[in-house]
Design an enzyme around this catalytic site. Structure first.
Site: not given
Ligand SMILES: Cc1cc2nc3c(=O)[nH]c(=O)nc-3n(C[C@H](O)[C@H](O)[C@H](O)COP(=O)(O)OP(=O)(O)OC[C@H]3O[C@@H](n4cnc5c(N)ncnc54)[C@H](O)[C@@H]3O)c2cc1C
Length: 578
Positions: A441
């Site tokens: 989220e």
């Molecule tokens: C168990 C689980 C359930 C999930 N359920 C859903 C679901 O139902 N539907 C769905 O669509 N998604 C779902 N997700 C996805 C989840 O919402 C994302 O994993 C999350 O939003 C982070 O995206 P990412 O993993 O690609 O990390 P990234 O976007 O790659 O981020 C990695 C790190 O970099 C930081 N970062 C990224 N961009 C910036 C920025 N501009 N400025 C500062 N810091 C930054 C982030 O804070 C994070 O710490 C789920 C994930 C998991 C693990």
């Protein structure tokens, strides 16, 4: 795992003593039928379901996990019946629109019900919470026919919802998504692409699963302004709600995770699946935010529910476990050792949990109150003000409560010593299950950026100022007024400093945001505690309020110093240096 104890008494205290729900709801026609007896019956029944049906399946669902076999996903043993009990009790429609079979309960109340569901069994509640969020989104943005067809099915629990945003290369930055939506001759769309990490995207609890999918229509503008929202059901329903053909998507696999193992998290392949546009093309992200804002408060409450469980377990353990001698004066005569609850450091761990948990309960219900006012208050100015507070406080509720959730579950585990590290007692599961709440989220760092960039800098700190004015007008016991005043001044000054300094340092918002969110959370919890101690007739709240003001509120001093430390020390090394 020790039994779950629903915190019904404290919920009623927050509703009636702290926020005077009776007066509040009497002014809102939609809520004036919720008298105290009705509310008590709802809270009690919810607590019973959480304690007797959901909680007993929590540890076994973690041990067993969800299963995937050739695209078929099976939830852990017992979940089907427990989900059916949630549905039969009407618990999926509690906050739903009464026009379509929902019960329209105030959010201030349903926030407290959610705490019990999350605390009793996070893994099971995850199958439900996306449904509640999907219903809110459909209600707000879909056309009349779609609402009439889907909402009653969501509210009755017959169908569940899922939110499909994330792709392998697009998480935080949804502008990068590649899933395509191609117009079909019947006016609908063909959805093609792969989404990952989709919670409850596939499972066997109900007959139909309705995905809300973000995708790009042809020639969409680049980035987040070119995202559209589609409703993509697993089985296509007729106008009568009867299920027809299977739609073109399936679960390619489920993830093996650190926690929430009983919740099925799927990779979903969409191959020419039929999608129904919700809202206008390219406006999908704004529509999806209706769902995400609901989910953000709810995920915050996940942190609270699990932390409350950790407190219940660790306080009970600390009274039983005897080790060493407590300070002179509190020793139990004729024994070799005293209960660890007498050690000052164990008390620190217990009181910290209690302070953040009960503070978090009051705060999450305060945000619920603002949501209710924003939607239902008869006076426009009241609705507008509350809506500003909701925008400001949603990222705080998501990130601050879940960060405290991890801190408190860890403290609960620490109270158990080595017995908290092994699986038998179940407290280590709480640490694993709460961890994801800081990530999904919108990761907590992104919540903090949202707070600083969109909610504080954009209006030059005006909404924060309005909230601070409200806080200053609240009566609190004299013993807390000086500390409260000092904390409000510090928050106000650092807000002004950020607004003044950010224009000349583009790295400052990102460098200061997490600390700023923590200052905000700590001051708001102080407000909750001072008020709670003021209205409570018992010493219980005063004990914890005293602890909060003496030991936890002072954390803001170092946070403010860190904010003022600026961005230079972060940004000086080149990216290659790391
Ligand atoms: C168990 C689980 C359930 C999930 N359920 C859903 C679901 O139902 N539907 C769905 O669509 N998604 C779902 N997700 C996805 C989840 O919402 C994302 O994993 C999350 O939003 C982070 O995206 P990412 O993993 O690609 O990390 P990234 O976007 O790659 O981020 C990695 C790190 O970099 C930081 N970062 C990224 N961009 C910036 C920025 N501009 N400025 C500062 N810091 C930054 C982030 O804070 C994070 O710490 C789920 C994930 C998991 C693990």
């Amino acid at each position: 795992m020790l039994p779950y104890m629903p915190p019904g008494n404290d919920i009623e205290f927050v509703l009636y003593d702290l926020f005077d729900a009776e007066t509040e709801w009497a002014q809102i026609p939609a809520f004036d039928s919720f008298d105290r007896d009705t509310v008590r019956a709802i809270v009690t029944e919810c607590g019973k379901l959480a304690r007797d049906v959901m909680a007993p399946l929590s540890q076994s669902s973690d041990e067993e996990g969800a299963h995937w076999n050739d695209g078929v996903v099976t939830a852990p043993e017992g979940f089907k019946d427990a989900y059916a009990a949630l549905a039969a009790g009407g618990w999926l429609g509690v906050s739903g629109n009464p026009e379509f079979g929902g019960q329209g309960l105030p959010k201030m109340l349903t926030a407290s019900l959610e705490e019990m569901f999350w605390g009793a069994n996070t893994n099971l509640w995850l199958y439900a919470t996306l449904t509640v969020g999907a219903a809110i989104c459909v209600d707000a943005h879909a056309d009349e026919d779609t609402r009439r067809l889907y909402l009653p099915k969501f509210y009755s629990g017959e169908w569940t919802g899922a939110m499909a945003l994330t792709e392998a290369h697009a998480g935080t930055d949804l502008g990068l998504i590649r899933t395509r939506a191609t117009p079909r001759s019947d006016g609908h769309y063909s959805i093609t692409g792969t989404k990952i990490f989709i919670t409850s995207g596939e499972h066997d609890l109900v007959k139909n699963i309705v995905h809300l999918v973000l995708a790009k229509v042809p020639d969409a503008p680049a980035g987040s302004r070119g995202i559209s929202l589609f409703l993509v059901p697993k089985y296509i329903p007729g106008d009568d709600g009867l299920l027809g053909e299977r739609n073109g998507f399936e679960s390619a696999s489920i993830e093996h995770k650190m926690g929430i193992k009983g919740s099925a998290t799927s990779v979903i392949n969409y191959g020419d699946a039929i999608g129904y546009l919700i809202g206008e093309p390219n406006q999908g992200l704004a529509c999806m935010f209706t769902m995400m804002n609901y989910e953000r408060l709810s995920v915050g409450i996940q942190g609270l529910g699990l932390a409350e469980r950790a407190y219940q377990m660790s306080s009970s353990y600390a009274k039983e476990r005897v080790q060493g001698r407590v300070p002179e004066g509190s020793r139990v005569a004729n024994t070799d050792a005293d209960a660890i609850v007498g050690h000052p450091d164990v008390r620190r761990m217990l009181l910290t949990q209690r302070a953040y948990n009960e503070g978090g309960r009051a705060f999450s219900m305060y945000v619920g109150l603002q949501l209710d006012r924003a939607k239902y208050a008869p006076i426009e100015a009241v609705r507008e003000k509350a809506s500003g507070f909701v925008d400001l406080l949603t990222p705080v509720a998501k990130a601050f409560i879940t960060d405290r959730g991890l801190e408190c579950t860890l403290l609960g585990q620490q109270v158990f010593g080595g017995h908290g590290y092994i699986r038998e007692w179940g407290v280590e599961q709480l640490v694993r299950d709460v961890r994801i709440a800081q990530i999904y989220e919108g990761a907590n760092g992104i919540q903090a950026l949202d707070l600083v960039l969109r909610k504080v800098l954009r209006d030059g700190g005006a909404t924060v100022g309005e909230l601070i004015d409200d806080i200053r007008q609240t009566e609190v016991p004299e013993r807390y007024t000086a500390a409260m005043d000092e904390a409000l001044n510090a928050w106000q000054e650092v807000t002004r400093w950020l607004c003044d300094s950010a224009p000349s340092d583009s790295n400052l918002p990102g460098a200061a945001s997490v600390d700023y969110l923590d200052v905000t959370g700590h001051v708001l919890y102080a407000w909750m505690w001072a008020r709670m101690a003021g209205v409570s007739g018992s010493t219980d709240k005063r004990y914890v309020a005293d602890y909060y003001f003496a030991k936890l509120l002072p954390r803001y001093y170092s946070l403010v110093a860190s904010i003022r430390g600026g961005s230079a020390s972060l940004m000086e090394p080149s990216s290659d240096w790391f």
